[in-house]
Structure formats: structure tokens, C-alpha cells
Motif scaffolding. Structure first.
Motif, short mmCIF file in Angstrom:
data_model
loop_
_atom_site.label_atom_id
_atom_site.label_comp_id
_atom_site.label_asym_id
_atom_site.label_seq_id
_atom_site.Cartn_x
_atom_site.Cartn_y
_atom_site.Cartn_z
N THR A 89 0.84 -1.20 0.00
CA THR A 89 0.00 0.00 0.00
C THR A 89 0.88 1.26 0.00
N ASP A 90 2.19 1.09 0.26
CA ASP A 90 3.12 2.21 0.14
C ASP A 90 3.27 2.60 -1.32
N VAL A 91 3.65 3.84 -1.55
CA VAL A 91 3.88 4.32 -2.92
C VAL A 91 5.38 4.54 -3.10
N LEU A 92 5.95 3.82 -4.06
CA LEU A 92 7.38 3.92 -4.37
C LEU A 92 7.56 4.05 -5.88
N TYR A 93 8.26 5.10 -6.28
CA TYR A 93 8.63 5.26 -7.69
C TYR A 93 10.07 4.77 -7.87
N VAL A 94 10.28 3.91 -8.86
CA VAL A 94 11.62 3.36 -9.12
C VAL A 94 11.97 3.56 -10.59
N SER A 95 13.24 3.84 -10.84
CA SER A 95 13.71 4.06 -12.21
C SER A 95 14.04 2.74 -12.89
N ASP A 96 14.11 2.78 -14.21
CA ASP A 96 14.71 1.68 -14.96
C ASP A 96 16.19 1.63 -14.60
N PRO A 97 16.82 0.45 -14.65
CA PRO A 97 18.25 0.39 -14.31
C PRO A 97 19.11 1.15 -15.32
N CYS A 98 20.09 1.86 -14.79
CA CYS A 98 21.09 2.53 -15.64
C CYS A 98 22.19 1.49 -15.89
N GLU A 99 22.35 1.05 -17.12
CA GLU A 99 23.21 -0.09 -17.43
C GLU A 99 24.67 0.31 -17.63
N HIS A 100 25.54 -0.42 -16.95
CA HIS A 100 27.00 -0.27 -17.11
C HIS A 100 27.53 -1.66 -17.47
N LEU A 101 27.73 -1.88 -18.74
CA LEU A 101 28.00 -3.23 -19.24
C LEU A 101 29.49 -3.58 -19.16
N ASP A 102 29.74 -4.90 -19.12
CA ASP A 102 31.10 -5.45 -19.18
C ASP A 102 32.01 -4.88 -18.10
N GLN A 103 31.60 -5.06 -16.85
CA GLN A 103 32.39 -4.57 -15.71
C GLN A 103 33.26 -5.68 -15.11
N GLY A 104 33.97 -6.39 -15.97
CA GLY A 104 34.88 -7.44 -15.52
C GLY A 104 34.15 -8.58 -14.83
N GLU A 105 34.65 -8.97 -13.65
CA GLU A 105 34.05 -10.08 -12.90
C GLU A 105 32.64 -9.77 -12.44
N GLU A 106 32.31 -8.50 -12.33
CA GLU A 106 30.96 -8.11 -11.88
C GLU A 106 29.92 -8.27 -12.98
N GLY A 107 30.36 -8.46 -14.21
CA GLY A 107 29.42 -8.62 -15.32
C GLY A 107 28.76 -7.31 -15.71
N ASP A 108 27.50 -7.40 -16.10
CA ASP A 108 26.72 -6.21 -16.48
C ASP A 108 26.03 -5.65 -15.23
N VAL A 109 26.41 -4.44 -14.86
CA VAL A 109 25.92 -3.84 -13.62
C VAL A 109 24.81 -2.83 -13.94
N GLY A 110 23.77 -2.85 -13.13
CA GLY A 110 22.70 -1.87 -13.27
C GLY A 110 22.50 -1.10 -11.98
N PHE A 111 22.35 0.22 -12.08
CA PHE A 111 22.03 1.06 -10.92
C PHE A 111 20.60 1.56 -11.07
N PHE A 112 19.88 1.55 -9.99
CA PHE A 112 18.51 2.10 -10.01
C PHE A 112 18.33 3.02 -8.82
N ARG A 113 17.35 3.89 -8.92
CA ARG A 113 17.09 4.86 -7.87
C ARG A 113 15.59 5.11 -7.80
N GLY A 114 15.14 5.68 -6.71
CA GLY A 114 13.71 5.90 -6.57
C GLY A 114 13.40 6.78 -5.37
#
Length: 280
Positions: A168-193
């Protein structure tokens, strides 16, 4: 001979032109010279940061004409306390309302608050991906923060980041901001809201009930408030990874005392993420 109406029009145009020159001069000073912000500045005619006194109404009209340019707002805020206060109260608010009108209208309704954490913080959240530093909040790799041209925030997506008893809470979240090919971490996504009325939300009550600790050193990159780890508090549902197209055990996010959300995930390969979306 020009009539009274024409004279008034010409006078207004001249005043507006002088206002533009003054704003540009202030921005030039900030960009080209090292100026210490005048925290006690009363914005008089003798003020270091401007050649004359501009009213709030004139500045409002100028920035309206400039379509609430965030770079110019930030530059003007750096000049002195008077400009900084005006930007916090008026200019950033208008920027947010122009950039995401439906979202801002929703966040302002309900009567419990205007916007938690002030309008400048929300304006920055709309256009800035915070990235991460090695040994910092996400303790993984270094990916510098950066401004983004445009990001979609969704209230519907926000439901996927909440436990069933909190939806019942209201939360707005963004699409992930993609940072691809980050070595061992793979494809990293950041999101915010951002939460609506976080102070009265069920998520905040659960965090307090579970005695979730605040992060000892790191703070919100948008408003500098302390942060709760949603992972440590066991408040991340599996639906969040499905919504992001990420590995279920590679998602983490924090919420600050003002309800700003920032998170990181490891993104699935495109074909796998499409299958995850179908399962959701």
C-alpha cells in the motif's frame, strides 16, 4: 509616437534583457573564477556576486524561459546564499514539476508533506546516477556517477520492490542505468527511486520494528541523510530481481531517512532477462 502600452512593453523587454545579462554574468563568475559562496549575502546592490538587485519574479521568468535548465540552476546556486535559497524553494521545484509532472503531483498529494529531503535533492535524483566507489556503499567496484539525459520512473515498478504487506506504500523506481562489461561483476545496473510520504510508510515502520541499523559511514548521495540497508533488513522481495532483469542473489538497495532509494544489481543476459519478465 509610441503609445503608453507600447512604452510599457518596451520597458519590460529592457528589464528582462538586463535580467538575462545579470544572470549570465553571475554564471560566468562562477565558471571562470574561484568564488567563495557568500553565506551572509543579503543580495544588495553591493553584493559581490551580482551587479544589481533582481527580484524573485524576474528570476522565475528567466528560468522559465530557459526551461528550468538544471546546469544553470546549479551554477546559480553556487553564487551566494540568497540564490541558493531561491533555487531550493522555487527553481528546483519547478524543474521537478516540469521533468516529471504526474510523479510530482502524486508526491505532493496527501497533505502529510511537500517533498521529503527538499526539491534540490529530488531534482538531482531525477537526473543523476550515483554510481559506486570501491569499498563504499556497495563495496564492489568503482563506477563513477554521471548525469543521465532521461530516465523513466514507475509507480507500478515500485510495487515489485515491496513485500506484500507493504504494497500500500507508494514507491517510484527508475529503470536500471546499465553499465556493461564490468569485468568479474558482469553487467551492472544502478537504479534509484523515492517513496511518497516515507515518514508514515509501512516500510519505515518495518525497518524500525526489525531494529535495522543505519549505515555507519555512508550517506544518501542526494540529500546526505543516513541510510538503511534493505538487504540486511530482509525487505527485498524476489519480484524486484524479476522487474530489473537481474540475478536474484545479486541485488541490493538502500533507503535513506527521507525515502530516497538507491540500488545496484547484476543484470541477466538479455535472453535470460526476457524469460524472467515472462515468469513475473
Amino acid at each position: 509616437m509610441p503609445g503608453a502600452g507600447q512604452e510599457q512593453h518596451l520597458s519590460s523587454r529592457a528589464a528582462c534583457s538586463r535580467g538575462v545579462e545579470t544572470i549570465l554574468w553571475s554564471c560566468y563568475l562562477v565558471k571562470k573564477m574561484i568564488i567563495t559562496k557568500q553565506y551572509r549575502c543579503i543580495h544588495s546592490a553591493s553584493c559581490l556576486c551580482t551587479k544589481g538587485h533582481l527580484t524573485q519574479e524576474v528570476i522565475f521568468l528567466l528560468f522559465q524561459h530557459l526551461n528550468w535548465n538544471p546546469k544553470l540552476i546549479a551554477t546559480l546556486s553556487s553564487v551566494c546564499k540568497w540564490f541558493d535559497d531561491l533555487a531550493k524553494r522555487v527553481l528546483w521545484k519547478e524543474f521537478c514539476k516540469t521533468r516529471a509532472p504526474k510523479m510530482m503531483l502524486d508526491l505532493e498529494t496527501g497533505g502529510s508533506h511537500s517533498v521529503d529531503g527538499n526539491w534540490r535533492a529530488l531534482g538531482k535524483l531525477l537526473i543523476y546516477c550515483s554510481g559506486c566507489t570501491k569499498g563504499g556503499l556497495f563495496n564492489s567496484i568503482h563506477i563513477p556517477g554521471h548525469f543521465v539525459y532521461r530516465t523513466r520512473f514507475s509507480r507500478t515498478s515500485g510495487k515489485s520492490f515491496l513485500l506484500p504487506q507493504c504494497r500500500t506504500d507508494v514507491l517510484y523506481v527508475s529503470d536500471p542505468c546499465e553499465h556493461l562489461d564490468q569485468g568479474e561483476e558482469g553487467d551492472v545496473g544502478f537504479f534509484r527511486g523515492v517513496f511518497k510520504s516515507f515518514a508514515t510508510s509501512k516500510v519505515r515502520k518495518l525497518l524500525i520494528k526489525r531494529e535495522a541499523p543505519l549505515h555507519p559511514t555512508e550517506v544518501c548521495p542526494y540529500c546526505k541523510a543516513k541510510l538503511w540497508s534493505m538487504l540486511q533488513a530482509r525487505l527485498i522481495p524476489s519480484s524486484a530481481s524479476c522487474r530489473l532483469g537481474a540475478y536474484e542473489d545479486c541485488i541490493e538497495y538502500y533507503v535513506c531517512l527521507n525515502g530516497h532509494v538507491l540500488g545496484i544489481c547484476t543484470l541477466l543476459p538479455l535472453s535470460d532477462s526476457e524469460e524472467a519478465s515472462e515468469l513475473e
